[in-house]
Design a protein around this motif. Structure first.
Motif, PDB file in Angstrom:
ATOM      1  N   MET A  91     137.072  -2.929 -38.828  1.00 53.91           N
ATOM      2  CA  MET A  91     136.562  -3.484 -37.586  1.00 53.91           C
ATOM      3  C   MET A  91     135.398  -2.639 -37.101  1.00 53.91           C
ATOM      4  N   ASP A  92     134.285  -3.301 -36.827  1.00 53.88           N
ATOM      5  CA  ASP A  92     133.102  -2.652 -36.269  1.00 53.88           C
ATOM      6  C   ASP A  92     132.899  -3.166 -34.850  1.00 53.88           C
ATOM      7  N   LEU A  93     132.902  -2.269 -33.887  1.00 54.83           N
ATOM      8  CA  LEU A  93     132.798  -2.625 -32.472  1.00 54.83           C
ATOM      9  C   LEU A  93     131.533  -2.036 -31.894  1.00 54.83           C
ATOM     10  N   ASP A  94     130.704  -2.884 -31.325  1.00 56.19           N
ATOM     11  CA  ASP A  94     129.491  -2.469 -30.613  1.00 56.19           C
ATOM     12  C   ASP A  94     129.691  -2.782 -29.138  1.00 56.19           C
ATOM     13  N   LEU A  95     129.460  -1.807 -28.283  1.00 55.60           N
ATOM     14  CA  LEU A  95     129.728  -1.954 -26.858  1.00 55.60           C
ATOM     15  C   LEU A  95     128.443  -2.181 -26.084  1.00 55.60           C
ATOM     16  N   PRO A  96     128.497  -2.961 -25.010  1.00 56.73           N
ATOM     17  CA  PRO A  96     127.316  -3.133 -24.148  1.00 56.73           C
ATOM     18  C   PRO A  96     127.074  -1.891 -23.307  1.00 56.73           C
ATOM     19  N   SER A  97     126.037  -1.941 -22.507  1.00 60.30           N
ATOM     20  CA  SER A  97     125.652  -0.766 -21.722  1.00 60.30           C
ATOM     21  C   SER A  97     126.647  -0.457 -20.615  1.00 60.30           C
ATOM     22  N   GLY A  98     127.421  -1.442 -20.184  1.00 63.29           N
ATOM     23  CA  GLY A  98     128.360  -1.201 -19.094  1.00 63.29           C
ATOM     24  C   GLY A  98     129.694  -0.651 -19.522  1.00 63.29           C
ATOM     25  N   LEU A  99     129.931  -0.507 -20.829  1.00 64.28           N
ATOM     26  CA  LEU A  99     131.189   0.019 -21.340  1.00 64.28           C
ATOM     27  C   LEU A  99     130.892   1.158 -22.304  1.00 64.28           C
ATOM     28  N   ARG A 100     131.759   2.135 -22.299  1.00 60.98           N
ATOM     29  CA  ARG A 100     131.628   3.246 -23.239  1.00 60.98           C
ATOM     30  C   ARG A 100     133.019   3.766 -23.577  1.00 60.98           C
ATOM     31  N   MET A 101     133.072   4.542 -24.650  1.00 61.27           N
ATOM     32  CA  MET A 101     134.334   5.122 -25.079  1.00 61.27           C
ATOM     33  C   MET A 101     134.464   6.542 -24.549  1.00 61.27           C
ATOM     34  N   PRO A 102     135.686   6.976 -24.288  1.00 62.84           N
ATOM     35  CA  PRO A 102     135.869   8.383 -23.899  1.00 62.84           C
ATOM     36  C   PRO A 102     135.410   9.314 -25.013  1.00 62.84           C
ATOM     37  N   PRO A 103     135.166  10.579 -24.700  1.00 64.37           N
ATOM     38  CA  PRO A 103     134.662  11.499 -25.744  1.00 64.37           C
ATOM     39  C   PRO A 103     135.591  11.645 -26.936  1.00 64.37           C
ATOM     40  N   ASP A 104     136.901  11.441 -26.763  1.00 61.94           N
ATOM     41  CA  ASP A 104     137.816  11.615 -27.882  1.00 61.94           C
ATOM     42  C   ASP A 104     137.895  10.392 -28.782  1.00 61.94           C
ATOM     43  N   GLU A 105     137.165   9.312 -28.466  1.00 60.31           N
ATOM     44  CA  GLU A 105     137.174   8.112 -29.301  1.00 60.31           C
ATOM     45  C   GLU A 105     135.748   7.632 -29.520  1.00 60.31           C
ATOM     46  N   ARG A 106     134.934   8.487 -30.079  1.00 58.34           N
ATOM     47  CA  ARG A 106     133.541   8.139 -30.341  1.00 58.34           C
ATOM     48  C   ARG A 106     133.388   7.240 -31.551  1.00 58.34           C
ATOM     49  N   ARG A 107     134.361   7.247 -32.464  1.00 60.58           N
ATOM     50  CA  ARG A 107     134.231   6.438 -33.678  1.00 60.58           C
ATOM     51  C   ARG A 107     134.415   4.968 -33.337  1.00 60.58           C
ATOM     52  N   THR A 108     133.455   4.161 -33.702  1.00 61.26           N
ATOM     53  CA  THR A 108     133.535   2.727 -33.439  1.00 61.26           C
ATOM     54  C   THR A 108     133.991   1.941 -34.657  1.00 61.26           C
ATOM     55  N   ARG A 109     134.238   2.618 -35.771  1.00 64.76           N
ATOM     56  CA  ARG A 109     134.674   1.933 -36.985  1.00 64.76           C
ATOM     57  C   ARG A 109     136.040   2.472 -37.387  1.00 64.76           C
ATOM     58  N   LYS A 110     136.942   1.576 -37.653  1.00 64.54           N
ATOM     59  CA  LYS A 110     138.300   1.955 -38.019  1.00 64.54           C
ATOM     60  C   LYS A 110     138.747   1.122 -39.217  1.00 64.54           C
ATOM     61  N   TRP A 111     139.222   1.844 -40.223  1.00 64.65           N
ATOM     62  CA  TRP A 111     139.837   1.162 -41.354  1.00 64.65           C
ATOM     63  C   TRP A 111     141.323   1.067 -41.082  1.00 64.65           C
TER      64      TRP A 111
END
Length: 426
Positions: A91-111
């Motif tokens: 899964m590849d997740l791209d976030l818009p400008s109004g949403l971001r991930m916390p520092p401990d979950e910077r990876r946007t790709r998960k197998w």
């Protein structure tokens, strides 16, 4: 939940096997070496038995955000589940400008691999989740989300783009001071706003002589002993008000996240929240792009309805001039207090103030413009001075209408000078 149709295609691994098999067959034919052609037999046999027909033709993708509604700065969790696919998925997740991930979950790709279900009759499918933090108000899509599916033998793959989940982010309610010392705009309903009329409130007003027929519960013993007559404690009456917040969305200047529109929405949400907690009726009018309104009502549900209306405020290239006369009586009731949030960057905002005053409403203007014009060169001081003179003249024109102006930058509590509105109205 959405059901998507699959179109499996050969994976890079399958194409590599096919390339090796073709090269081995070509070398065996050209060089006359049957032993080289024998190397291609297991490869061709593997591709022939890859199980393309056994793969499902449809999969079900469930993407949801919990909770689906939040305020600025709060955390939400995006859950994605795929049903009906037997192999792994990326899964590849791209976030818009109004949403971001916390520092401990910077990876946007998960197998993600296979996860067994509680019911053995159900198929196996991958799952994934991300923690998202909202940084700006609005309705944001948690995506685009790209799913890359692979068969268990790694010979077939498919790519899907399901509909992303929508997260509604309400503007952070800025703390606002509730004005309780304004007599104009009150209604016969019981409330928390002190008036000058005598009544059964809790705010002490004066001491007056007792008249026959009145209750003796509020007798002031010390005053009665000094005067020789019965004296009663008089209390001010407490009534409710109708508040209507107006938001000017014609222009939005400033840094992202702190534009005049962002500050206006946070101030309007905080003001509405303060009056809703005081059991007052609160409504909203938004002009710019399209004219929207919400009639005054009470309760926490009204606050969320009002916040949802403010989310629809967007700048648009084609918009109508604000005609306050088109707003029904239920949205702008008589004797309602009106608070207008406007940076006064468009002359039509002044026309709205004039129309509101002509309809007899008590109006207060909140100016959220704190950004000054930038420039360079020798004409910069002259241009800045002209801009300041223009703003001063505009404020004097508004003051002649009887509308107090409050300059607010969105960092301190919002205090509105309602006590002067009654004098300006007269």
């Amino acid at each position: 939940m959405s059901t998507l149709r699959l179109r499996p295609l050969p994976s890079p691994y399958a194409r590599a096997l096919l390339t090796v098999a073709v090269v081995a067959l070509a070398l065996g034919i050209v060089l006359g070496r049957p032993d080289a052609a024998v190397l291609a037999i297991p490869l061709v046999w593997t591709l022939a038995l890859s199980g393309h027909r056994a793969l499902p033709r449809e999969v079900t993708v469930v993407a949801r955000v919990e909770p689906p509604v939040c305020f600025e700065g709060e955390l939400s969790v995006l859950h994605v589940t795929i049903d009906g696919w037997p192999g792994p998925c990326r899964m590849d997740l791209d976030l818009p400008s109004g949403l971001r991930m916390p520092p401990d979950e910077r990876r946007t790709r998960k197998w993600l691999g296979l996860a067994p279900r509680a019911n053995p009759r159900q198929t196996y499918g991958p799952r994934g989740e991300w923690h998202l933090r909202s940084t700006r108000w609005g309705r944001w899509s948690a995506g685009p989300l790209t799913l890359r599916l692979r068969s268990p033998d790694r010979l077939w793959q498919a790519r899907l783009n399901p509909a992303p989940a929508v997260l509604t982010v309400y503007p952070h309610a800025q703390f606002a001071v509730l004005a309780r010392d304004m007599a104009a705009g009150t209604h016969p309903r019981a409330g928390e706003h002190t008036t000058r009329l005598p009544g059964s409130g809790v705010e002490f007003a004066a001491i007056r002589p007792w008249t026959p027929g009145e209750s003796l519960r509020r007798v002031n013993r010390r005053a009665s002993e000094r005067s020789g007559r019965l004296q009663l404690n008089a209390f001010a009456d407490e009534r409710a008000v109708d508040l209507v917040v107006c938001v000017d969305a014609y222009q939005a200047v400033g840094p992202p996240g702190h534009t005049t529109l962002d500050v206006s929405l946070r101030g309007a949400a905080g003001l509405a929240q303060s009056y809703v907690r005081a059991h007052d009726r609160v409504g909203a009018v938004a002009f710019g792009g399209a004219l929207r309104w919400l009639g005054p009502d009470v309760g926490d549900r009204q606050f969320y309805r009002l916040a949802g209306l403010l989310l629809d405020v967007r700048r648009d290239e084609t918009f109508l001039d604000p005609d306050v006369g088109r707003i029904p009586r239920t949205a702008l009731p008589p004797r309602a207090r009106v608070v207008v949030f406007s940076p006064l960057l468009d002359p039509r905002a002044v026309a709205v103030l004039r129309d509101l005053r002509m309809r007899g409403h008590s109006v207060v203007l909140v100016d959220p413009l704190v950004t000054r014009p930038h420039g360079s060169g020798q004409l910069r001081p002259v241009a800045l001075r002209w801009w300041r003179l223009h703003r001063t003249g505009l404020e004097h024109e508004i003051a002649r209408l009887g509308v107090p102006v409050v300059h607010w930058d969105g960092t301190r509590p919002l205090e509105l000078p309602f006590r002067y509105v009654a004098v300006a109205r007269r």
